[in-house]
Design an enzyme around this catalytic site. Structure first.
Site, short mmCIF file in Angstrom:
data_model
loop_
_atom_site.label_atom_id
_atom_site.label_comp_id
_atom_site.label_asym_id
_atom_site.label_seq_id
_atom_site.Cartn_x
_atom_site.Cartn_y
_atom_site.Cartn_z
N ARG A 112 101.57 84.54 -17.81
CA ARG A 112 100.25 84.04 -17.42
C ARG A 112 99.60 84.91 -16.36
NH1 ARG A 112 99.40 78.77 -15.38
NH2 ARG A 112 101.40 78.62 -14.35
N TYR A 113 100.35 85.89 -15.85
CA TYR A 113 99.85 86.76 -14.79
C TYR A 113 100.10 88.21 -15.17
CZ TYR A 113 99.87 82.44 -12.09
OH TYR A 113 99.64 81.16 -11.65
N ARG A 116 103.84 89.36 -13.79
CA ARG A 116 104.96 88.42 -13.74
C ARG A 116 105.17 87.76 -15.09
NH1 ARG A 116 101.57 85.66 -9.39
NH2 ARG A 116 100.29 87.41 -10.02
N CYS A 125 119.34 70.73 -17.62
CA CYS A 125 119.42 70.62 -16.17
C CYS A 125 120.58 69.69 -15.83
CB CYS A 125 118.14 70.00 -15.61
SG CYS A 125 116.72 71.10 -15.65
N CYS A 129 114.33 65.80 -13.32
CA CYS A 129 113.33 65.27 -12.39
C CYS A 129 112.28 64.55 -13.22
CB CYS A 129 112.67 66.41 -11.61
SG CYS A 129 113.86 67.51 -10.82
N CYS A 132 108.92 66.35 -14.20
CA CYS A 132 109.11 67.73 -14.69
C CYS A 132 107.88 68.25 -15.43
CB CYS A 132 110.31 67.78 -15.63
SG CYS A 132 110.63 69.45 -16.25
N ARG A 134 107.96 70.67 -17.37
CA ARG A 134 108.39 71.13 -18.70
C ARG A 134 109.09 70.02 -19.46
NH1 ARG A 134 110.15 76.26 -16.36
NH2 ARG A 134 107.98 76.80 -15.97
N ASP A 294 101.82 68.58 -11.37
CA ASP A 294 101.02 68.91 -12.56
C ASP A 294 100.71 67.65 -13.37
OD1 ASP A 294 100.98 71.69 -12.11
OD2 ASP A 294 102.99 71.89 -12.94
N ASP A 331 98.08 74.24 -9.76
CA ASP A 331 98.07 75.04 -10.98
C ASP A 331 96.93 74.51 -11.83
OD1 ASP A 331 99.24 77.10 -12.53
OD2 ASP A 331 101.24 76.39 -11.93
N LYS A 338 97.52 79.72 -10.68
CA LYS A 338 97.69 78.95 -9.45
C LYS A 338 96.56 79.26 -8.49
CE LYS A 338 102.75 78.71 -9.68
NZ LYS A 338 103.08 79.46 -10.92
C1 LIG Z 1 104.14 79.98 -11.17
C2 LIG Z 1 104.33 81.00 -12.19
C3 LIG Z 1 104.58 82.34 -11.83
C4 LIG Z 1 104.77 82.78 -10.40
O1 LIG Z 1 103.69 82.63 -9.58
P1 LIG Z 1 103.77 83.15 -8.07
O2 LIG Z 1 102.46 82.72 -7.50
O3 LIG Z 1 103.93 84.65 -8.12
O4 LIG Z 1 104.95 82.52 -7.43
C5 LIG Z 1 104.68 83.26 -12.84
N1 LIG Z 1 104.55 82.93 -14.14
C6 LIG Z 1 104.32 81.67 -14.51
C7 LIG Z 1 104.17 81.37 -15.97
C8 LIG Z 1 104.21 80.66 -13.56
O5 LIG Z 1 103.99 79.39 -13.95
#
Ligand SMILES: *Cc1c(COP(=O)(O)O)cnc(C)c1O
Length: 378
Positions: A112-113, A116, A125, A129, A132, A134, A294, A331, A338
């Site tokens: 999503r980024y 990352r 798990c 929780c 959750c 997910r 969420d 989020d 985020k």
């Molecule tokens: C939260 C998340 C991240 C990490 O976000 P940071 O702000 O860098 O901690 C990366 N990928 C996904 C899909 C996420 O949900």
């Protein structure tokens, strides 16, 4: 009774200090839970619903012992015992609020980024929780993904060197065997473009017996830049056992960051959050994020309005040691990313003067330095 975790035979299985004993003896049914807690009708119905479908229940004996047996609104109990409200749907709630399925770039890999990616290494798990994010997939089957199943994700990461940070999550990856988890970490260590890896686990909180010297040494050896992301929500979770688990990780050179989820009736009070954040720093765990819960289907009863989190941050930011203050994060729906919500600090900005609001609420002018005269080089 459903056994949530595939444990291997071992002579130490008879000891509550062994994580496999904890996993094997997790409460997964109404009958099992009844002998420990006096359950309300709202809980009974919630457990029956969970047994029938949806997010399963599993509570380790260790975490169950932290629950108040008489109080259905105990902040530990609210996190792990299903309630009838889980069947209610609030408008706007989604099964997959972060749009993870839509952002899957390879099987079990979500991006999503720009730099990352998130690897969903297992659906299991030690404890599920109730809020959750997910819940659409955890406890639904498949267990720890094999290296073969994760092969396409690793290939994708090799082909996409923009991704420098991989979060190994699930489920809880530390529910997998040592060999499975170290193999995943070593595979990621072999991909040159990845700078660091985060291991997202609630084991220090819900299954601290999992964190042994042996495991910590293996994790450290499996990846040279590994960070542990854990999830404490309440100061009552800061027990001698979880304290020892955190110390073991940090003493082996593994930094720990904490992501709490803001939950109604659990930790939505200033005193609770302050005690939690102070207690974490005391244990060398850095409060990283406080997350708005969420909008997952069935979690409406545990969520607070966004304004509550902002209000709490107003009273925390600047009032506590900076290293004890997490960022408050929401989020955004559909996986748009985020957003950090901080107390508004910028009041006005014009003609090189910026008016700032301090944590005490005072307005202070900050003057930019004059533009430097250009100097001719000889
Ligand atoms: C939260 C998340 C991240 C990490 O976000 P940071 O702000 O860098 O901690 C990366 N990928 C996904 C899909 C996420 O949900």
């Amino acid at each position: 009774m459903r056994l949530p975790i595939a444990a291997t035979e071992s002579p130490s299985l008879a000891s509550p200090d062994d994580w496999r004993w904890q996993a094997r003896n997790a409460a997964t049914s109404l009958v099992a839970l009844e002998s420990h807690l006096s359950l309300s009708e709202a809980e009974r119905q919630g457990i029956r619903q969970a047994e029938a479908k949806g997010l399963p229940m599993s509570i380790t004996p260790y975490y169950l012992a932290l629950c108040d047996p008489e109080d259905e609104y105990c902040p530990i109990r609210l996190q792990c015992v299903p309630r009838v409200e889980e069947s209610q749907t609030v408008p706007g709630d989604l099964k997959d609020p972060l749009g993870e399925q839509a952002n899957e770039v390879a099987p079990h890999l979500v991006r999503r980024y720009p730099d990352r990616a998130l690897l969903i290494a297992t659906d299991r798990c030690g404890l599920y929780c109730r809020y959750c994010t997910r819940s659409r997939l955890v406890g639904q089957g498949g267990g720890a993904r094999s290296l073969r199943e994760l092969g396409p994700a690793f290939s994708w990461l090799r082909d996409n060197p923009d991704v420098r940070d991989v979060i190994v999550s699930g489920g809880d990856p530390l529910i997998a065997s040592d060999s499975r988890i170290t193999a995943i970490l070593k595979a990621l260590a072999g991909i040159e473009s990845i700078d660091h890896v985060r291991l997202a686990t609630r084991a220090p909180v819900t299954l601290p017996q999992r964190i042994t010297d042996e495991l910590a040494a293996k994790l450290r050896d499996a990846h040279p830049a590994l960070w542990i992301m854990t999830h404490f929500n309440h100061p009552r979770e800061l027990t001698p056992e979880s304290t020892r688990a955190c110390a073991t990780l940090v003493d082996h050179g593994l930094p720990i960051m904490n992501q709490s989820v803001l939950l109604r009736g659990v930790n939505d009070s200033l005193d609770t959050l302050k005690a939690l954040f102070r207690g974490l720093v005391k244990r060398r765990v850095r409060p990283y994020y406080l997350l708005q819960c969420d909008p997952v289907k069935g979690t409406g009863h545990l969520r607070t309005p966004l304004s509550r989190g902002m209000e709490l941050m107003e009273q925390i930011q600047g009032h506590m040691s900076g290293i004890a203050v997490p960022k408050f994060i929401v989020d955004t729906p559909e996986g748009r990313g985020k957003v950090n919500l901080a107390p508004p600090a910028l009041v006005n900005c014009s003609n090189g003067v910026t008016t700032l609001r301090t944590f005490r609420g005072e307005l202070v002018d900050y003057k930019d330095p004059p533009a430097p005269k250009t100097q001719k080089s000889e």
